[in-house]
Design an enzyme around this catalytic site. Sequence first.
Site, PDB file in Angstrom:
ATOM      1  N   ASN A  19      -1.955  -0.252   7.131  1.00  0.00           N
ATOM      2  CA  ASN A  19      -1.371  -1.545   7.533  1.00  0.00           C
ATOM      3  C   ASN A  19      -0.499  -2.174   6.443  1.00  0.00           C
ATOM      4  O   ASN A  19      -0.384  -3.374   6.329  1.00  0.00           O
ATOM      5  CB  ASN A  19      -2.472  -2.500   8.028  1.00  0.00           C
ATOM      6  CG  ASN A  19      -3.497  -2.821   6.960  1.00  0.00           C
ATOM      7  OD1 ASN A  19      -3.368  -2.391   5.806  1.00  0.00           O
ATOM      8  ND2 ASN A  19      -4.514  -3.586   7.327  1.00  0.00           N
TER       9      ASN A  19
ATOM     10  N   THR B 191      -5.384  -8.262  10.156  1.00  0.00           N
ATOM     11  CA  THR B 191      -5.772  -6.956   9.589  1.00  0.00           C
ATOM     12  C   THR B 191      -5.319  -5.803  10.485  1.00  0.00           C
ATOM     13  O   THR B 191      -4.756  -4.820  10.002  1.00  0.00           O
ATOM     14  CB  THR B 191      -7.311  -6.898   9.416  1.00  0.00           C
ATOM     15  OG1 THR B 191      -7.703  -7.957   8.543  1.00  0.00           O
ATOM     16  CG2 THR B 191      -7.753  -5.565   8.856  1.00  0.00           C
TER      17      THR B 191
ATOM     18  N   LYS C 164       0.840  -1.201   0.000  1.00  0.00           N
ATOM     19  CA  LYS C 164       0.000   0.000   0.000  1.00  0.00           C
ATOM     20  C   LYS C 164       0.879   1.258   0.000  1.00  0.00           C
ATOM     21  O   LYS C 164       2.103   1.177   0.191  1.00  0.00           O
ATOM     22  CB  LYS C 164      -0.923  -0.044   1.217  1.00  0.00           C
ATOM     23  CG  LYS C 164      -1.931  -1.205   1.172  1.00  0.00           C
ATOM     24  CD  LYS C 164      -2.841  -1.209   2.401  1.00  0.00           C
ATOM     25  CE  LYS C 164      -3.839  -2.352   2.345  1.00  0.00           C
ATOM     26  NZ  LYS C 164      -4.735  -2.352   3.535  1.00  0.00           N
TER      27      LYS C 164
ATOM     28  N   GLU D   8      -9.333  -9.742  -8.226  1.00  0.00           N
ATOM     29  CA  GLU D   8      -8.371  -8.646  -8.053  1.00  0.00           C
ATOM     30  C   GLU D   8      -7.281  -8.691  -9.127  1.00  0.00           C
ATOM     31  O   GLU D   8      -6.863  -7.644  -9.630  1.00  0.00           O
ATOM     32  CB  GLU D   8      -7.794  -8.703  -6.636  1.00  0.00           C
ATOM     33  CG  GLU D   8      -8.863  -8.319  -5.612  1.00  0.00           C
ATOM     34  CD  GLU D   8      -8.554  -8.699  -4.172  1.00  0.00           C
ATOM     35  OE1 GLU D   8      -7.418  -9.145  -3.888  1.00  0.00           O
ATOM     36  OE2 GLU D   8      -9.475  -8.557  -3.333  1.00  0.00           O
TER      37      GLU D   8
ATOM     38  N   ARG E 176      -1.577 -14.747   3.136  1.00  0.00           N
ATOM     39  CA  ARG E 176      -2.260 -14.141   4.296  1.00  0.00           C
ATOM     40  C   ARG E 176      -1.494 -14.443   5.584  1.00  0.00           C
ATOM     41  O   ARG E 176      -1.440 -13.605   6.484  1.00  0.00           O
ATOM     42  CB  ARG E 176      -3.704 -14.650   4.405  1.00  0.00           C
ATOM     43  CG  ARG E 176      -4.621 -14.263   3.257  1.00  0.00           C
ATOM     44  CD  ARG E 176      -5.195 -12.881   3.352  1.00  0.00           C
ATOM     45  NE  ARG E 176      -6.141 -12.700   4.439  1.00  0.00           N
ATOM     46  CZ  ARG E 176      -6.917 -11.622   4.555  1.00  0.00           C
ATOM     47  NH1 ARG E 176      -6.870 -10.648   3.642  1.00  0.00           N
ATOM     48  NH2 ARG E 176      -7.730 -11.476   5.569  1.00  0.00           N
TER      49      ARG E 176
ATOM     50  N   TYR F 285     -12.580  -2.235  -2.972  1.00  0.00           N
ATOM     51  CA  TYR F 285     -13.062  -2.333  -1.586  1.00  0.00           C
ATOM     52  C   TYR F 285     -14.580  -2.235  -1.485  1.00  0.00           C
ATOM     53  O   TYR F 285     -15.094  -1.845  -0.444  1.00  0.00           O
ATOM     54  CB  TYR F 285     -12.388  -1.258  -0.741  1.00  0.00           C
ATOM     55  CG  TYR F 285     -10.937  -1.579  -0.409  1.00  0.00           C
ATOM     56  CD1 TYR F 285     -10.603  -2.714   0.345  1.00  0.00           C
ATOM     57  CD2 TYR F 285      -9.901  -0.763  -0.836  1.00  0.00           C
ATOM     58  CE1 TYR F 285      -9.284  -3.025   0.656  1.00  0.00           C
ATOM     59  CE2 TYR F 285      -8.574  -1.065  -0.526  1.00  0.00           C
ATOM     60  CZ  TYR F 285      -8.279  -2.198   0.221  1.00  0.00           C
ATOM     61  OH  TYR F 285      -6.962  -2.496   0.534  1.00  0.00           O
TER      62      TYR F 285
ATOM     63  N   PHE G 156     -15.406   3.816   7.914  1.00  0.00           N
ATOM     64  CA  PHE G 156     -14.046   4.192   7.516  1.00  0.00           C
ATOM     65  C   PHE G 156     -13.824   4.123   6.003  1.00  0.00           C
ATOM     66  O   PHE G 156     -12.704   4.320   5.532  1.00  0.00           O
ATOM     67  CB  PHE G 156     -13.005   3.307   8.226  1.00  0.00           C
ATOM     68  CG  PHE G 156     -13.183   1.822   8.000  1.00  0.00           C
ATOM     69  CD1 PHE G 156     -12.666   1.206   6.865  1.00  0.00           C
ATOM     70  CD2 PHE G 156     -13.859   1.037   8.921  1.00  0.00           C
ATOM     71  CE1 PHE G 156     -12.829  -0.155   6.640  1.00  0.00           C
ATOM     72  CE2 PHE G 156     -14.023  -0.338   8.709  1.00  0.00           C
ATOM     73  CZ  PHE G 156     -13.503  -0.927   7.564  1.00  0.00           C
TER      74      PHE G 156
ATOM     75  N   HIS H 282      -1.842  -5.397   1.255  1.00  0.00           N
ATOM     76  CA  HIS H 282      -3.098  -6.105   0.976  1.00  0.00           C
ATOM     77  C   HIS H 282      -2.791  -7.484   0.421  1.00  0.00           C
ATOM     78  O   HIS H 282      -1.850  -7.632  -0.361  1.00  0.00           O
ATOM     79  CB  HIS H 282      -3.920  -5.333  -0.076  1.00  0.00           C
ATOM     80  CG  HIS H 282      -5.029  -6.158  -0.655  1.00  0.00           C
ATOM     81  ND1 HIS H 282      -6.230  -6.326   0.006  1.00  0.00           N
ATOM     82  CD2 HIS H 282      -5.099  -6.911  -1.780  1.00  0.00           C
ATOM     83  CE1 HIS H 282      -6.997  -7.153  -0.711  1.00  0.00           C
ATOM     84  NE2 HIS H 282      -6.340  -7.514  -1.808  1.00  0.00           N
TER      85      HIS H 282
ATOM     86  N   ARG I 156       2.663  -7.241   8.758  1.00  0.00           N
ATOM     87  CA  ARG I 156       1.966  -6.199   9.527  1.00  0.00           C
ATOM     88  C   ARG I 156       2.466  -6.158  10.970  1.00  0.00           C
ATOM     89  O   ARG I 156       2.579  -5.086  11.574  1.00  0.00           O
ATOM     90  CB  ARG I 156       0.457  -6.430   9.473  1.00  0.00           C
ATOM     91  CG  ARG I 156      -0.144  -6.082   8.101  1.00  0.00           C
ATOM     92  CD  ARG I 156      -1.580  -6.546   8.002  1.00  0.00           C
ATOM     93  NE  ARG I 156      -2.253  -6.095   6.787  1.00  0.00           N
ATOM     94  CZ  ARG I 156      -3.389  -6.620   6.350  1.00  0.00           C
ATOM     95  NH1 ARG I 156      -3.988  -7.602   7.025  1.00  0.00           N
ATOM     96  NH2 ARG I 156      -3.940  -6.165   5.245  1.00  0.00           N
TER      97      ARG I 156
HETATM   98  P1  DAT Z   1      -7.674  -7.281   5.110  1.00  0.00           P
HETATM   99  O1  DAT Z   1      -6.901  -6.153   4.476  1.00  0.00           O
HETATM  100  O2  DAT Z   1      -6.890  -7.915   6.232  1.00  0.00           O
HETATM  101  O3  DAT Z   1      -8.195  -8.280   4.122  1.00  0.00           O
HETATM  102  P2  DAT Z   1     -10.375  -6.174   5.246  1.00  0.00           P
HETATM  103  O4  DAT Z   1     -10.582  -6.716   3.865  1.00  0.00           O
HETATM  104  O5  DAT Z   1     -11.387  -6.504   6.298  1.00  0.00           O
HETATM  105  O6  DAT Z   1      -8.934  -6.611   5.821  1.00  0.00           O
HETATM  106  O7  DAT Z   1     -10.254  -4.595   5.200  1.00  0.00           O
HETATM  107  C1  DAT Z   1      -9.590  -3.976   4.125  1.00  0.00           C
HETATM  108  C2  DAT Z   1      -8.798  -2.801   4.650  1.00  0.00           C
HETATM  109  O8  DAT Z   1      -9.676  -1.826   5.226  1.00  0.00           O
HETATM  110  C3  DAT Z   1      -7.809  -3.142   5.796  1.00  0.00           C
HETATM  111  O9  DAT Z   1      -6.608  -3.693   5.321  1.00  0.00           O
HETATM  112  C4  DAT Z   1      -7.626  -1.792   6.421  1.00  0.00           C
HETATM  113  C5  DAT Z   1      -8.993  -1.153   6.282  1.00  0.00           C
HETATM  114  N1  DAT Z   1      -9.748  -1.305   7.532  1.00  0.00           N
HETATM  115  C6  DAT Z   1     -10.332  -2.442   7.982  1.00  0.00           C
HETATM  116  N2  DAT Z   1     -10.927  -2.249   9.168  1.00  0.00           N
HETATM  117  C7  DAT Z   1     -10.701  -0.943   9.475  1.00  0.00           C
HETATM  118  C8  DAT Z   1     -11.061  -0.097  10.571  1.00  0.00           C
HETATM  119  N3  DAT Z   1     -11.781  -0.560  11.605  1.00  0.00           N
HETATM  120  N4  DAT Z   1     -10.655   1.199  10.538  1.00  0.00           N
HETATM  121  C9  DAT Z   1      -9.947   1.688   9.499  1.00  0.00           C
HETATM  122  N5  DAT Z   1      -9.576   0.950   8.425  1.00  0.00           N
HETATM  123  C10 DAT Z   1      -9.948  -0.336   8.423  1.00  0.00           C
HETATM  124 MG    MG Z   2      -9.601  -8.059   2.622  1.00  0.00          MG
END
Ligand code: DAT
Ligand code: MG
Length: 132
Positions: free
Chosen positions: A112, A91, A9, A126, A85, A49, A57, A115, A102
């Site tokens: 973080n 996450t 990222k 993707e 992963r 997303y 968020f 991705h 991470r």
């Molecule tokens: P991951 O990236 O582990 O697959 P995800 O698909 O649930 O997680 O979420 C995508 C991204 O969104 C994650 O990498 C960071 C952001 N994100 C997730 N939860 C969040 C939160 N509570 N506050 C801010 N950003 C968040």
């Molecule tokens: Mg995800």
Amino acid sequence: MDKTFVMVKPDGVERGLVGKIVARFEEKGFKIVDAKLTKLDRKLAEVHYEHLNTKPFFGELVDFITSGPVFAMVLEGKDAVQNARSLIGATNPTDASAGTIRGDYATDVASNIIHGSDSDENAAREISLYFH
Ligand code: DAT
Ligand code: MG
């Protein structure tokens, strides 16, 4: 062989972590089959997303992921989605174990570092979004 989509990222690119992160995947045994430095426009970010578009968020997430260049990769290996992963970690970096990307390089869920696709179906989706 299985494939997954991984993307360093904007925070990871800005901090100069691309080389270290690529090395971790290579050391694990992944093969890089495609890669590029690119910048997401808001439309691609919103499609990538879209499963999160009702979250509070979401706007912040789209702002962040479009804030600078990302390093996108297609990685090939056995159980690619799950193994990637595992290297990436939880996450929320607060929950991510030391030794994961991470866990070692991030503190904040909103930035973080990396991705990785969460299923074979999403990996295919993707890969087609970023490499076509
Ligand atoms: P991951 O990236 O582990 O697959 P995800 O698909 O649930 O997680 O979420 C995508 C991204 O969104 C994650 O990498 C960071 C952001 N994100 C997730 N939860 C969040 C939160 N509570 N506050 C801010 N950003 C968040
Ligand atoms: Mg995800």
